[in-house]
Write an enzyme that holds these catalytic residues in place. Structure first.
Site, short mmCIF file in Angstrom:
data_model
loop_
_atom_site.label_atom_id
_atom_site.label_comp_id
_atom_site.label_asym_id
_atom_site.label_seq_id
_atom_site.Cartn_x
_atom_site.Cartn_y
_atom_site.Cartn_z
N CYS A 122 0.82 -1.22 0.00
CA CYS A 122 0.00 0.00 0.00
C CYS A 122 0.85 1.27 0.00
O CYS A 122 0.32 2.37 -0.12
CB CYS A 122 -0.94 -0.01 1.20
SG CYS A 122 -1.83 -1.57 1.35
N HIS A 258 -3.31 6.66 2.12
CA HIS A 258 -3.73 5.34 1.64
C HIS A 258 -5.11 5.04 2.22
O HIS A 258 -5.37 5.30 3.40
CB HIS A 258 -2.70 4.30 2.08
CG HIS A 258 -3.23 2.90 1.97
ND1 HIS A 258 -3.80 2.42 0.82
CD2 HIS A 258 -3.30 1.89 2.89
CE1 HIS A 258 -4.20 1.18 1.02
NE2 HIS A 258 -3.92 0.84 2.26
N ASN A 289 -10.30 -0.86 -0.39
CA ASN A 289 -8.85 -0.68 -0.25
C ASN A 289 -8.18 -1.30 -1.48
O ASN A 289 -8.27 -2.51 -1.69
CB ASN A 289 -8.41 -1.38 1.05
CG ASN A 289 -6.90 -1.34 1.27
OD1 ASN A 289 -6.13 -1.12 0.34
ND2 ASN A 289 -6.48 -1.57 2.50
O1 UT7 Z 1 -3.98 -1.65 3.56
C1 UT7 Z 1 -3.01 -2.13 4.43
C2 UT7 Z 1 -3.21 -1.61 5.79
N1 UT7 Z 1 -4.42 -2.15 6.32
C3 UT7 Z 1 -5.02 -1.58 7.33
O2 UT7 Z 1 -4.58 -0.57 7.80
C4 UT7 Z 1 -6.23 -2.26 7.88
C5 UT7 Z 1 -6.28 -2.09 9.38
N2 UT7 Z 1 -7.34 -2.81 10.04
C6 UT7 Z 1 -8.67 -2.59 9.89
O3 UT7 Z 1 -9.07 -1.82 9.03
C7 UT7 Z 1 -9.62 -3.23 10.86
O4 UT7 Z 1 -8.88 -3.93 11.83
C8 UT7 Z 1 -10.64 -4.20 10.22
C9 UT7 Z 1 -11.66 -3.39 9.41
C10 UT7 Z 1 -9.92 -5.19 9.33
C11 UT7 Z 1 -11.42 -4.95 11.29
O5 UT7 Z 1 -12.08 -4.05 12.15
P1 UT7 Z 1 -11.88 -4.14 13.73
O6 UT7 Z 1 -12.72 -3.11 14.32
O7 UT7 Z 1 -10.41 -4.06 14.03
O8 UT7 Z 1 -12.45 -5.54 14.07
P2 UT7 Z 1 -11.86 -6.63 15.09
O9 UT7 Z 1 -10.97 -7.57 14.36
O10 UT7 Z 1 -11.32 -5.96 16.31
O11 UT7 Z 1 -13.17 -7.39 15.52
C12 UT7 Z 1 -14.21 -6.74 16.29
C13 UT7 Z 1 -15.42 -7.64 16.37
C14 UT7 Z 1 -15.11 -9.06 16.83
O12 UT7 Z 1 -16.22 -9.54 17.56
P3 UT7 Z 1 -16.24 -9.49 19.16
O13 UT7 Z 1 -15.06 -10.31 19.61
O14 UT7 Z 1 -16.12 -8.05 19.55
O15 UT7 Z 1 -17.57 -10.08 19.50
C15 UT7 Z 1 -14.98 -9.85 15.55
O16 UT7 Z 1 -15.28 -11.20 15.71
O17 UT7 Z 1 -16.00 -7.78 15.06
C16 UT7 Z 1 -16.01 -9.18 14.68
N3 UT7 Z 1 -15.69 -9.24 13.28
C17 UT7 Z 1 -16.59 -9.17 12.29
N4 UT7 Z 1 -17.92 -9.05 12.34
C18 UT7 Z 1 -18.58 -8.99 11.17
C19 UT7 Z 1 -14.44 -9.33 12.70
N5 UT7 Z 1 -14.54 -9.33 11.36
C20 UT7 Z 1 -15.85 -9.22 11.09
C21 UT7 Z 1 -16.58 -9.16 9.88
N6 UT7 Z 1 -17.94 -9.02 9.97
N7 UT7 Z 1 -16.00 -9.19 8.68
#
Ligand code: UT7
Length: 333
Positions: A122, A258, A289
């Site tokens: 990226c 980005h 993205n």
């Molecule tokens: O381009 C290269 C650089 N990339 C980035 O900078 C990306 C950085 N990361 C992100 O954008 C975020 O971490 C994501 C969008 C990928 C994920 O969002 P998040 O808020 O960090 O989610 P998380 O992994 O902390 O999960 C939060 C909750 C969890 O449930 P509980 O444990 O709170 O009940 C996950 O199980 O959301 C759940 N979850 C989902 N729910 C629905 C994780 N993925 C999903 C999903 N749909 N796809």
């Protein structure tokens, strides 16, 4: 001892024009949510993404790169024969060899150009822009075509919950040429390979060949850790870039980071205390993205919408798998 000829050194380089290509097919959150037990609401809230674009069957990385590059060349008025180098930033060209750039250069009529691909995920567009600027200032190149292009459709698993909703396909390009003043400020770049596993492939090609575990190697990401790293480091890198260029946030016309996650963009905008007048790239909403393509796609869309007056300053910053980052302030074409 004979002395070697040296090439002339130029004062500066600048971006002369931009171009972009977005595939026609729109993929909504509902289209991807079913296979990952997600929802439109969750994806919008956690990432800011509403839809992304997907290539048609048979449409390739090089097709998209050519489409975006052709627009940038046409808008610049520079003959393709004058281009000295085509740099294609990508991590999704599906051939180990040859690179995409020689084919792209040939199809664009850049018959005198050298061509190479650059793999900095990226940050690939900003890495390539930094190289283009150095090459032009050193006299190693006259005009450099920089293209960021990705076809994530080929490298994302539709059932991987952490990535299936994030990535999209597209291409953006910039033609960079000589200038009598600095049009591309100092590039701040870096890499932290200790964190290489945070965004990586599920298997290497050699592992896959010996013992295929997945249908195909695909991108995996420790999203939360990458998120925390980005929110804490990107503002610091941005501030150092502004300082190196001798400007402040008040001097900016635009901030085009980005497009990783709308919440990351919001957090960085807050940390930098960007004034209201600064236009912020928020292309992720409709594009997802697109890694190396995300900055030039966002830049070109804002230019097409007449939101970026020529001569203004834009802060660009790319960050991602490696982990790597690169950032510079550019004068808008
Ligand atoms: O381009 C290269 C650089 N990339 C980035 O900078 C990306 C950085 N990361 C992100 O954008 C975020 O971490 C994501 C969008 C990928 C994920 O969002 P998040 O808020 O960090 O989610 P998380 O992994 O902390 O999960 C939060 C909750 C969890 O449930 P509980 O444990 O709170 O009940 C996950 O199980 O959301 C759940 N979850 C989902 N729910 C629905 C994780 N993925 C999903 C999903 N749909 N796809």
């Amino acid at each position: 001892m004979p002395t070697l000829n040296s090439v002339p050194v130029r004062v500066g380089s600048r971006v002369l024009s931009t171009g972009s290509y977005r595939p026609d097919q729109i993929v909504t959150n509902d289209d991807v949510a079913g296979l990952i037990d997600s929802s439109d609401e969750w994806i919008r809230e956690r990432s800011g993404i509403v839809e992304r674009r997907r290539c048609a069957p048979g449409e390739s990385v090089t097709d998209m790169a050519v489409a975006a590059g052709a627009k940038a060349i046409a808008k610049s008025g520079i003959a393709p024969e004058l281009i000295s180098m085509v740099l294609v930033a990508t991590v999704t060209h599906p051939y180990q060899t040859p690179a995409a750039a020689p084919e792209v250069a040939f199809r664009l009529g850049a018959i005198n150009a050298a061509g190479a691909d650059l793999g900095a995920a990226c940050a690939g567009f900003c890495y390539s822009l930094g190289l283009a600027d150095s090459m032009i200032r050193s006299g190693a190149a006259e005009y450099v075509l920089v293209i960021g292009v990705e076809k994530f459709t080929d490298f994302v698993s539709p059932t991987d919950r952490g990535t299936a909703f994030i990535f999209g396909d597209g291409a953006g390009a910039a033609l960079v040429g000589p200038s009598d003043h600095t049009g591309v400020g100092p590039t701040l770049w870096g890499a932290d390979g200790e964190q290489k596993d945070l965004i990586t492939m599920s298997q290497s090609w050699s592992e896959y060949r010996l013992e295929p575990r997945d249908e195909f190697p695909y991108v995996q990401m420790s999203g939360q850790q990458v998120f925390r790293w980005a929110v804490s480091e990107v503002p610091k890198i941005a501030m150092r870039t502004l300082e190196a260029s001798g400007v402040t946030v008040n001097d900016l016309t635009a901030f085009i980071p980005h497009q990783a996650n709308m919440r990351i963009t919001d957090a960085v905008v807050r940390a930098l205390k960007l004034p209201e007048h600064v236009v912020v790239g928020r292309d992720i909403e409709t594009t997802g993205n697109t890694s190396a393509a995300s900055i030039p796609l966002a830049l070109d869309r804002l230019r097409q919408a007449d939101q970026l007056p020529s001569g203004g300053l834009a802060l660009l910053i790319g960050f991602g798998a490696g982990l790597v980052y690169a950032s510079q302030v550019i004068e808008l074409p």
